[in-house]
Design a protein around this motif. Structure first.
Motif, mmCIF file in Angstrom:
data_model
loop_
_atom_site.group_PDB
_atom_site.id
_atom_site.type_symbol
_atom_site.label_atom_id
_atom_site.label_comp_id
_atom_site.label_asym_id
_atom_site.label_seq_id
_atom_site.Cartn_x
_atom_site.Cartn_y
_atom_site.Cartn_z
ATOM 1 N N ALA A 1 -5.463 -1.009 6.030
ATOM 2 C CA ALA A 1 -5.302 -1.063 4.852
ATOM 3 C C ALA A 1 -4.089 -2.051 4.368
ATOM 4 O O ALA A 1 -3.922 -3.800 3.848
ATOM 5 N N ARG A 2 -2.543 -1.580 5.152
ATOM 6 C CA ARG A 2 -1.707 -2.650 4.589
ATOM 7 C C ARG A 2 -1.200 -3.223 5.526
ATOM 8 O O ARG A 2 -0.567 -3.901 5.450
ATOM 9 N N SER A 3 -2.509 -3.715 6.807
ATOM 10 C CA SER A 3 -2.465 -4.786 8.104
ATOM 11 C C SER A 3 -3.703 -6.172 7.563
ATOM 12 O O SER A 3 -3.259 -6.874 8.278
ATOM 13 N N GLY A 4 -4.132 -5.485 6.604
ATOM 14 C CA GLY A 4 -5.158 -6.701 5.870
ATOM 15 C C GLY A 4 -6.240 -6.335 6.391
ATOM 16 O O GLY A 4 -7.517 -7.199 6.656
ATOM 17 N N GLN A 5 -6.691 -5.315 7.020
ATOM 18 C CA GLN A 5 -7.594 -5.090 8.053
ATOM 19 C C GLN A 5 -8.279 -3.725 7.731
ATOM 20 O O GLN A 5 -9.572 -3.260 8.143
ATOM 21 N N ALA A 6 -8.519 -3.845 6.163
ATOM 22 C CA ALA A 6 -9.673 -2.438 5.226
ATOM 23 C C ALA A 6 -10.627 -2.907 5.427
ATOM 24 O O ALA A 6 -11.420 -1.435 5.663
ATOM 25 N N GLY A 7 -11.639 -4.019 6.048
ATOM 26 C CA GLY A 7 -13.062 -3.666 6.783
ATOM 27 C C GLY A 7 -13.600 -3.145 7.981
ATOM 28 O O GLY A 7 -14.290 -2.686 8.396
ATOM 29 N N VAL A 8 -11.918 -2.723 8.712
ATOM 30 C CA VAL A 8 -12.778 -2.423 10.300
ATOM 31 C C VAL A 8 -12.880 -1.089 9.781
ATOM 32 O O VAL A 8 -12.730 0.339 9.115
ATOM 33 N N THR A 9 -13.567 -0.347 10.571
ATOM 34 C CA THR A 9 -14.356 0.633 11.023
ATOM 35 C C THR A 9 -13.537 2.067 11.474
ATOM 36 O O THR A 9 -13.003 1.486 12.893
ATOM 37 N N VAL A 10 -13.047 2.868 10.790
ATOM 38 C CA VAL A 10 -11.626 4.060 11.993
ATOM 39 C C VAL A 10 -12.998 4.371 12.130
ATOM 40 O O VAL A 10 -14.101 5.036 11.913
ATOM 41 N N ALA A 11 -12.586 5.154 13.324
ATOM 42 C CA ALA A 11 -13.887 5.609 14.805
ATOM 43 C C ALA A 11 -14.278 7.157 13.571
ATOM 44 O O ALA A 11 -13.653 7.587 12.990
ATOM 45 N N PRO A 12 -14.652 7.992 14.149
ATOM 46 C CA PRO A 12 -15.405 8.917 13.123
ATOM 47 C C PRO A 12 -14.566 9.902 14.899
ATOM 48 O O PRO A 12 -13.921 9.626 15.722
ATOM 49 N N PRO A 13 -14.701 11.256 13.741
ATOM 50 C CA PRO A 13 -14.084 12.255 15.129
ATOM 51 C C PRO A 13 -14.848 12.186 16.386
ATOM 52 O O PRO A 13 -16.086 12.542 16.132
ATOM 53 N N ALA A 14 -13.614 13.034 17.484
ATOM 54 C CA ALA A 14 -14.439 12.797 18.781
ATOM 55 C C ALA A 14 -14.962 14.101 18.504
ATOM 56 O O ALA A 14 -15.051 14.933 17.869
#
Length: 244
Positions: A231-244
């Protein structure tokens, strides 16, 4: 930004940063993961590198490159200790990867008048696809395309336009921005691959070191570290990977 979590054991610190400095290979060629320039790099990979250094109680040196293949080469040659790359079978011969921390998509761009409508349409005789040399999607398409021809260069979209190709390939976010900035272009529906961005180190590291990196990535996902950094780097729409 440092999460208040457990520091690394001393033997992991000496194994992962044998020079006394954690040397992190940063790919500025992927604007989703890193922005800025070598004098002032920013982004989620930079934040994770600094967090790893904090856990090791070691200073961090950021080695910046303009392409994934150069970032990979720095770590494989011993010039860097960790890298931030997409998981790929060709790279796993040399790299011990964590689970992914971010998921991004590989997409195609074509001209408005193109008869190509779907991802599946691209793999046909006479179709030329521009790709960035050594990128995750170059490696993937090299294995999976049976009929289309890959044309490599510094950027897939630039090769696509510059050489009048039928298709350009790249990461969804910058390709979407590229198409919006140029008249007469459109993205094909869907994605041709999911790109799993992970932290990596050489397979010469101890199992304990690799486990430390893998556990840390899981912590940084679940505590919101990765999401906040994006979010801080302007990429708030990118998907965080789910837990392994």
């Amino acid at each position: 930004m440092t999460a208040d979590l457990t520091p690394a054991p001393a033997d992991v610190a000496s194994d992962l940063a044998p020079t006394g400095v954690l040397r992190a290979s940063i790919n500025l060629g992927n604007p989703v993961l890193a922005q800025g320039d070598p004098s002032d790099p920013r982004g989620v990979t930079v934040d994770i590198a600094r967090e790893i250094g904090a856990r090791l109680d070691r200073p961090v040196e950021l080695l910046c490159f303009d392409a994934a293949r150069r970032s990979y080469d720095a770590m494989a040659s011993g010039a860097a200790d960790i890298c931030f790359l997409a998981v790929d079978p060709a790279r796993e011969e040399e790299v011990a990867f964590t689970a992914p921390y971010v998921l991004i998509e590989g997409v195609y761009v074509v001209r408005d008048g193109s008869p190509l409508r779907t991802v599946a349409d691209v793999d046909a005789v006479g179709v030329r696809v521009g790709v960035k040399t050594g990128s995750a999607y170059d490696l993937h398409l090299t294995r999976t395309l049976e009929h289309a021809e890959l044309v490599r260069g510094d950027e897939g979209v630039d090769v696509f336009v510059g050489e009048g190709l039928e298709v350009g390939a790249g990461i969804r976010e910058p390709v979407t921005a590229f198409a919006a900035a140029h008249d007469g272009l459109r993205l094909l529906d869907g994605a041709f691959m999911q790109i799993r961005q992970a932290v990596g180190t050489t397979r010469s590291r101890s199992p304990q070191t690799v486990t430390f990196l893998r556990d840390l990535v899981e912590e940084l996902k679940t505590t919101g570290f990765v999401e906040q950094s994006l979010a801080r780097s302007g990429q708030a729409g990118v998907t965080v990977a789910p837990p392994a």
